[in-house]
Design an enzyme around this catalytic site. Structure first.
Site, PDB file in Angstrom:
ATOM      1  N   ARG A 178       0.839  -1.214   0.000  1.00  0.00           N
ATOM      2  CA  ARG A 178       0.000   0.000   0.000  1.00  0.00           C
ATOM      3  C   ARG A 178       0.868   1.256   0.000  1.00  0.00           C
ATOM      4  O   ARG A 178       0.546   2.235  -0.688  1.00  0.00           O
ATOM      5  CB  ARG A 178      -0.944  -0.033   1.214  1.00  0.00           C
ATOM      6  CG  ARG A 178      -1.892   1.156   1.285  1.00  0.00           C
ATOM      7  CD  ARG A 178      -2.999   0.954   2.338  1.00  0.00           C
ATOM      8  NE  ARG A 178      -3.650   2.212   2.654  1.00  0.00           N
ATOM      9  CZ  ARG A 178      -3.568   2.846   3.829  1.00  0.00           C
ATOM     10  NH1 ARG A 178      -2.883   2.315   4.843  1.00  0.00           N
ATOM     11  NH2 ARG A 178      -4.184   3.986   4.007  1.00  0.00           N
ATOM     12  N   TRP A 216     -10.253  -8.705   2.548  1.00  0.00           N
ATOM     13  CA  TRP A 216     -10.999  -9.060   1.340  1.00  0.00           C
ATOM     14  C   TRP A 216     -11.040 -10.578   1.126  1.00  0.00           C
ATOM     15  O   TRP A 216     -11.920 -11.089   0.467  1.00  0.00           O
ATOM     16  CB  TRP A 216     -10.347  -8.409   0.121  1.00  0.00           C
ATOM     17  CG  TRP A 216     -10.481  -6.925   0.007  1.00  0.00           C
ATOM     18  CD1 TRP A 216     -11.452  -6.255  -0.705  1.00  0.00           C
ATOM     19  CD2 TRP A 216      -9.634  -5.905   0.569  1.00  0.00           C
ATOM     20  NE1 TRP A 216     -11.242  -4.897  -0.601  1.00  0.00           N
ATOM     21  CE2 TRP A 216     -10.138  -4.651   0.163  1.00  0.00           C
ATOM     22  CE3 TRP A 216      -8.490  -5.930   1.379  1.00  0.00           C
ATOM     23  CZ2 TRP A 216      -9.554  -3.436   0.533  1.00  0.00           C
ATOM     24  CZ3 TRP A 216      -7.906  -4.730   1.753  1.00  0.00           C
ATOM     25  CH2 TRP A 216      -8.432  -3.500   1.334  1.00  0.00           C
ATOM     26  N   HIS A 241      -5.966  -6.385  -3.802  1.00  0.00           N
ATOM     27  CA  HIS A 241      -6.764  -6.405  -2.574  1.00  0.00           C
ATOM     28  C   HIS A 241      -6.979  -7.816  -2.044  1.00  0.00           C
ATOM     29  O   HIS A 241      -7.642  -7.992  -1.018  1.00  0.00           O
ATOM     30  CB  HIS A 241      -8.087  -5.651  -2.768  1.00  0.00           C
ATOM     31  CG  HIS A 241      -7.948  -4.163  -2.572  1.00  0.00           C
ATOM     32  ND1 HIS A 241      -8.911  -3.263  -2.936  1.00  0.00           N
ATOM     33  CD2 HIS A 241      -6.942  -3.421  -2.026  1.00  0.00           C
ATOM     34  CE1 HIS A 241      -8.497  -2.025  -2.637  1.00  0.00           C
ATOM     35  NE2 HIS A 241      -7.302  -2.098  -2.095  1.00  0.00           N
ATOM     36  N   HIS A 279       0.638   4.006  -2.919  1.00  0.00           N
ATOM     37  CA  HIS A 279       0.233   5.390  -2.628  1.00  0.00           C
ATOM     38  C   HIS A 279       1.326   6.398  -2.968  1.00  0.00           C
ATOM     39  O   HIS A 279       1.038   7.562  -3.234  1.00  0.00           O
ATOM     40  CB  HIS A 279      -0.205   5.528  -1.168  1.00  0.00           C
ATOM     41  CG  HIS A 279      -1.587   5.032  -0.920  1.00  0.00           C
ATOM     42  ND1 HIS A 279      -2.382   5.494   0.092  1.00  0.00           N
ATOM     43  CD2 HIS A 279      -2.331   4.108  -1.571  1.00  0.00           C
ATOM     44  CE1 HIS A 279      -3.557   4.872   0.058  1.00  0.00           C
ATOM     45  NE2 HIS A 279      -3.549   4.013  -0.942  1.00  0.00           N
TER      46      HIS A 279
HETATM   47 FE1  HIF Z   1      -6.107  -0.360  -1.657  1.00  0.00          FE
HETATM   48  N1  HIF Z   1      -7.107   0.120   0.021  1.00  0.00           N
HETATM   49  N2  HIF Z   1      -7.349   0.787  -2.755  1.00  0.00           N
HETATM   50  N3  HIF Z   1      -5.038  -0.808  -3.321  1.00  0.00           N
HETATM   51  N4  HIF Z   1      -4.832  -1.440  -0.511  1.00  0.00           N
HETATM   52  C1  HIF Z   1      -6.840  -0.284   1.294  1.00  0.00           C
HETATM   53  C2  HIF Z   1      -5.872  -1.175   1.677  1.00  0.00           C
HETATM   54  C3  HIF Z   1      -4.979  -1.746   0.819  1.00  0.00           C
HETATM   55  C4  HIF Z   1      -8.441   1.473  -2.291  1.00  0.00           C
HETATM   56  C5  HIF Z   1      -8.802   1.634  -0.971  1.00  0.00           C
HETATM   57  C6  HIF Z   1      -8.199   0.979   0.086  1.00  0.00           C
HETATM   58  C7  HIF Z   1      -5.367  -0.428  -4.586  1.00  0.00           C
HETATM   59  C8  HIF Z   1      -6.456   0.274  -4.975  1.00  0.00           C
HETATM   60  C9  HIF Z   1      -7.379   0.843  -4.120  1.00  0.00           C
HETATM   61  C10 HIF Z   1      -3.804  -2.206  -0.993  1.00  0.00           C
HETATM   62  C11 HIF Z   1      -3.332  -2.197  -2.278  1.00  0.00           C
HETATM   63  C12 HIF Z   1      -3.930  -1.554  -3.350  1.00  0.00           C
HETATM   64  C13 HIF Z   1      -7.771   0.322   2.204  1.00  0.00           C
HETATM   65  C14 HIF Z   1      -7.782   0.110   3.706  1.00  0.00           C
HETATM   66  C15 HIF Z   1      -8.613   1.093   1.457  1.00  0.00           C
HETATM   67  C16 HIF Z   1      -9.777   1.923   1.962  1.00  0.00           C
HETATM   68  C17 HIF Z   1      -6.732   0.983   4.388  1.00  0.00           C
HETATM   69  C18 HIF Z   1      -6.721   0.713   5.868  1.00  0.00           C
HETATM   70  O1  HIF Z   1      -7.750   0.975   6.505  1.00  0.00           O
HETATM   71  O2  HIF Z   1      -5.702   0.248   6.392  1.00  0.00           O
HETATM   72  C19 HIF Z   1      -9.185   1.997  -3.410  1.00  0.00           C
HETATM   73  C20 HIF Z   1     -10.453   2.825  -3.330  1.00  0.00           C
HETATM   74  C21 HIF Z   1      -8.530   1.599  -4.549  1.00  0.00           C
HETATM   75  C22 HIF Z   1      -8.937   1.846  -5.996  1.00  0.00           C
HETATM   76  C23 HIF Z   1      -9.455   0.597  -6.616  1.00  0.00           C
HETATM   77  C24 HIF Z   1      -4.403  -1.040  -5.602  1.00  0.00           C
HETATM   78  C25 HIF Z   1      -5.118  -2.086  -6.392  1.00  0.00           C
HETATM   79  C26 HIF Z   1      -5.864  -2.990  -5.498  1.00  0.00           C
HETATM   80  C27 HIF Z   1      -3.759  -0.083  -6.635  1.00  0.00           C
HETATM   81  C28 HIF Z   1      -3.436  -1.669  -4.702  1.00  0.00           C
HETATM   82  O3  HIF Z   1      -2.364  -2.282  -5.046  1.00  0.00           O
HETATM   83  C29 HIF Z   1      -3.301  -3.050   0.066  1.00  0.00           C
HETATM   84  C30 HIF Z   1      -2.193  -4.103  -0.075  1.00  0.00           C
HETATM   85  C31 HIF Z   1      -4.041  -2.762   1.200  1.00  0.00           C
HETATM   86  C32 HIF Z   1      -3.926  -3.412   2.566  1.00  0.00           C
HETATM   87  C33 HIF Z   1      -3.093  -2.579   3.501  1.00  0.00           C
HETATM   88  C34 HIF Z   1      -2.977  -3.201   4.862  1.00  0.00           C
HETATM   89  O4  HIF Z   1      -2.516  -2.487   5.776  1.00  0.00           O
HETATM   90  O5  HIF Z   1      -3.291  -4.378   5.059  1.00  0.00           O
END
Ligand code: HIF
Length: 294
Positions: A49, A194, A178, A53
């Site tokens: 993440r 997820w 995810h 980001h």
């Molecule tokens: Fe995420 N994502 N992501 N994300 N994400 C969260 C957590 C992770 C979006 C929202 C969230 C991508 C796209 C999107 C990861 C990887 C990727 C969380 C939760 C949210 C809300 C954060 C928290 O509360 O800790 C949205 C709206 C996206 C647009 C589709 C990417 C594609 C899936 C680009 C991507 O690689 C990962 C890994 C996490 C888990 C982080 C963790 O601390 O476990």
């Protein structure tokens, strides 16, 4: 610390073999006791993440944002709501930066994301990675609002990801990440993982989107979905948009049915994500690392 393009070029030229060593140090961090003691048993998801980001702020029209710069080290970017909780990942990587002061944070974070994808997919996903990013100072921080808002749907997703230069297939493909990690009420406000194995990258995300019956979760928190079967999994409104929208759904079906294709295509798109807006030195060549914990 500010770096020049010359610093970045020097790092690439003088440290060719050392990137493999840093990869190994990150893989060892992921397998360390501290990592195992962290929530589901791995720093990997929060590191993925962080890398995303850092990269996903890219705007192809203005050429601003992207992984080059690592401006999330600074406020205001570190305080943007979307980046809540990412200090965990930055802090976990800091000792590796201290041990290898020649590597830029921008290279370290993207290499760490790359390493986490490879290691957590048990070597099934190969993510070629190039060195040569350069850290910038606080003035290069991107404005708030460039990262996606999980409470929205397909129109918003397309707006955000088209701005980075991605298409519909790539939006669905990236979303497979995810499969990893979870949402935290004290970070995004959402809650839960997820998939059933949030530290292993498979195509489970697509399969669960299709196979489970999803309903709105009844709670005081932000609107999200819960699976009727186990009542332990979640989907964000942006995740559900991938099966509501016909163009997106086509790709969900393809990646749910063909994990090998998911692994192959995902590695390529993750490389693209990590390289958005980066002016690599000509000396920089893609490196494909061997997964260590495969
Ligand atoms: Fe995420 N994502 N992501 N994300 N994400 C969260 C957590 C992770 C979006 C929202 C969230 C991508 C796209 C999107 C990861 C990887 C990727 C969380 C939760 C949210 C809300 C954060 C928290 O509360 O800790 C949205 C709206 C996206 C647009 C589709 C990417 C594609 C899936 C680009 C991507 O690689 C990962 C890994 C996490 C888990 C982080 C963790 O601390 O476990």
């Amino acid at each position: 610390k500010l770096q020049t393009a010359e610093d970045a070029t020097r790092a690439v030229k003088e440290h060719k073999v050392d990137y493999q060593k840093v990869y190994k140090e990150i893989a060892e961090l992921l397998a360390s006791e501290a990592s195992e003691a962290y929530e589901d048993g791995s720093y990997g998801p929060v590191i993925v993440r962080l890398a995303w980001h850092a990269s996903g702020t890219y705007d192809k029209e203005t050429g601003t944002g992207g992984s080059n710069g690592a401006t999330m080290r600074f406020a205001p970017e570190s305080d943007h709501g979307a980046n809540a909780g990412l200090k965990v990942a930055r802090d976990a990587l800091e000792p590796i930066k201290q041990a290898n002061p020649w590597i830029s944070y921008s290279d370290l974070w993207t290499l760490a994301g790359t390493c986490a994808i490879q290691e957590l997919s048990l070597g099934n996903v190969k993510v070629p990675w190039r060195p040569g990013r350069q850290d910038k100072d606080v003035a290069a921080c991107t404005p708030d609002g460039r990262l996606p808002d999980a409470s929205k749907e397909q129109k918003h997703l397309r707006g955000i990801f088209y701005r980075m230069g991605f298409n519909d297939q790539e939006i669905v493909l990236l979303s497979g990440a995810h499969a990893l990690g979870r949402c935290h009420t004290d970070r995004s406000g959402f809650d839960g993982p997820w998939t059933f194995s949030p530290t292993v990258l498979t195509n489970a995300y697509y399969q669960l989107l299709k196979s489970e019956k999803w309903s709105w979760k009844k709670w005081d928190g932000p609107k999200q979905f819960i699976d009727d079967g186990s009542r332990s999994l979640m989907m964000l409104p942006t995740d559900m948009a991938l099966i509501k929208d016909k163009e997106f759904k086509k790709w969900v079906d393809i990646y749910a049915a063909d994990e090998k294709r998911f692994f192959e295509d995902f590695g390529k798109v993750f490389t693209t994500l990590m390289e958005l807006g980066v002016p690599f030195p000509v000396e920089s060549k893609p490196i494909t690392f061997d997964a260590i914990n495969a």
